[in-house]
Design an enzyme around this catalytic site. Structure first.
Site, PDB file in Angstrom:
ATOM      1  CG  HIS A   1      -2.010  -1.088   1.088  1.00 53.80           C
ATOM      2  ND1 HIS A   1      -2.842  -1.454   2.125  1.00 53.80           N
ATOM      3  CD2 HIS A   1      -2.366  -1.881   0.044  1.00 53.80           C
ATOM      4  CE1 HIS A   1      -3.645  -2.428   1.725  1.00 53.80           C
ATOM      5  NE2 HIS A   1      -3.375  -2.715   0.474  1.00 53.80           N
TER       6      HIS A   1
ATOM      7  CB  THR B   1      -4.189  -8.079   8.209  1.00 51.61           C
ATOM      8  OG1 THR B   1      -5.142  -7.507   7.294  1.00 51.61           O
ATOM      9  CG2 THR B   1      -3.968  -9.537   7.872  1.00 51.61           C
ATOM     10  CB  SER B   2      -9.337  -6.525   9.977  1.00 51.24           C
ATOM     11  OG  SER B   2      -9.137  -5.615   8.914  1.00 51.24           O
TER      12      SER B   2
ATOM     13  CB  ALA C   1       2.525  -8.967  16.416  1.00 54.47           C
TER      14      ALA C   1
END
Ligand code: APR
Length: 239
Positions: free
Chosen positions: A115, A183-184, A226
């Site tokens: 991104h 991440t969703s 994480a």
């Protein structure tokens, strides 16, 4: 969580696929969920091309704030564990949706930024990229040609760079271990990557304290932050 459903194995080609939750322990807010950026800011006003066209300074102020917040934080134990795994298993790469550069600050080399990056600004006329890794505030909002610069980021409604997507697909198709962290898994095409990894035959692990839209497709789910999840994983794959 100590018992994995796979034995210590000889994975040779690992892809870490990271989202905003990877940076949460570095103090960078996630986008969704409690404290999420999109709860406070409407992306329609701050993170799309039409917002930039109608109010560039508002959008650039918002991104300066993101940079200032990212600079306040630093890579955490989990980033460095990935780094250690990179040293042990040479064919290890990172595909990140994050724009904060935290993996690079932990010295990871093979990082694909899906991104884009908060630290790069792009001139739409010339295609020139200006990179500034050290400052929250932009040194200039304008290109030498006089054009206003936009963050070199994939905003909502932007299309991902073709070459970057092709690289990601090629890395995922050839990995034997795919680890999705923080991440969703709701923003496509990135959210399609775990399925691609699975269909390509990789063993797939999710590290996330919360259930996600895609949790059920993973071979193993580690319901941890994480840093803890990565510590468990490292022990398992390198012991
Ligand atoms: N460790 C691991 N995961 C965490 C942690 C943590 N310490 N804290 C939160 N999470 C998880 C949340 O449970 C959630 O599933 O991180 C995820 C963050 O989800 P999002 O905020 O939606 O971030 P992400 O999936 O990276 O967003 C994807 O959406 O807004 C766009 O372009 C932006 O790249 C971004 C994309």
């Amino acid at each position: 969580m100590d018992n994995f459903n796979f034995s210590p194995s000889s994975f040779k080609n690992i892809v870490f696929f990271t989202g905003a939750g990877m940076s949460a322990e570095s103090g960078v807010p996630t986008y969704r969920g409690r404290g999420g950026i999109w709860n406070e800011y409407k992306w329609e006003e701050y993170a799309c091309e039409s917002a930039f066209r109608s109010n560039p300074d508002l959008v650039l102020d918002f991104h300066e704030l993101r940079r200032i917040e990212a600079l306040k934080g630093k890579p955490h134990k989990g980033h460095f564990i990935i780094n250690e795994i990179e040293d042990i298993i040479k064919n290890t790469s990172i595909i990140t949706q994050n724009i904060d550069g935290m993996h690079q600050r932990a010295n990871s080399k093979d990082v694909l930024e899906l991104h884009g990056s908060l630290w790069k600004m792009r001139c739409e006329t010339e295609g020139t990229i200006y990179e500034d890794l050290d400052n929250g505030k932009y040194s200039s909002r304008y290109c030498d040609c006089g054009n206003i610069l936009r963050p070199d980021i994939i905003w909502f409604q932007d299309i991902l760079k073709e070459k970057v997507v092709q690289n990601a697909i090629s890395m995922i198709s050839s990995c034997d271990l795919f680890v999705s962290i923080g991440t969703s898994a709701v923003v496509y095409p990135a959210a399609g990557f775990p399925r691609l990894a699975k269909d390509s035959g990789a063993f797939c692990i999710e590290i996330n304290p919360e259930k996600t839209e895609l949790s059920q497709i993973f071979d193993e789910v580690i319901r941890e932050k994480a840093s803890n999840g990565l510590a468990l994983l490292k022990k398992q794959i390198t012991d």
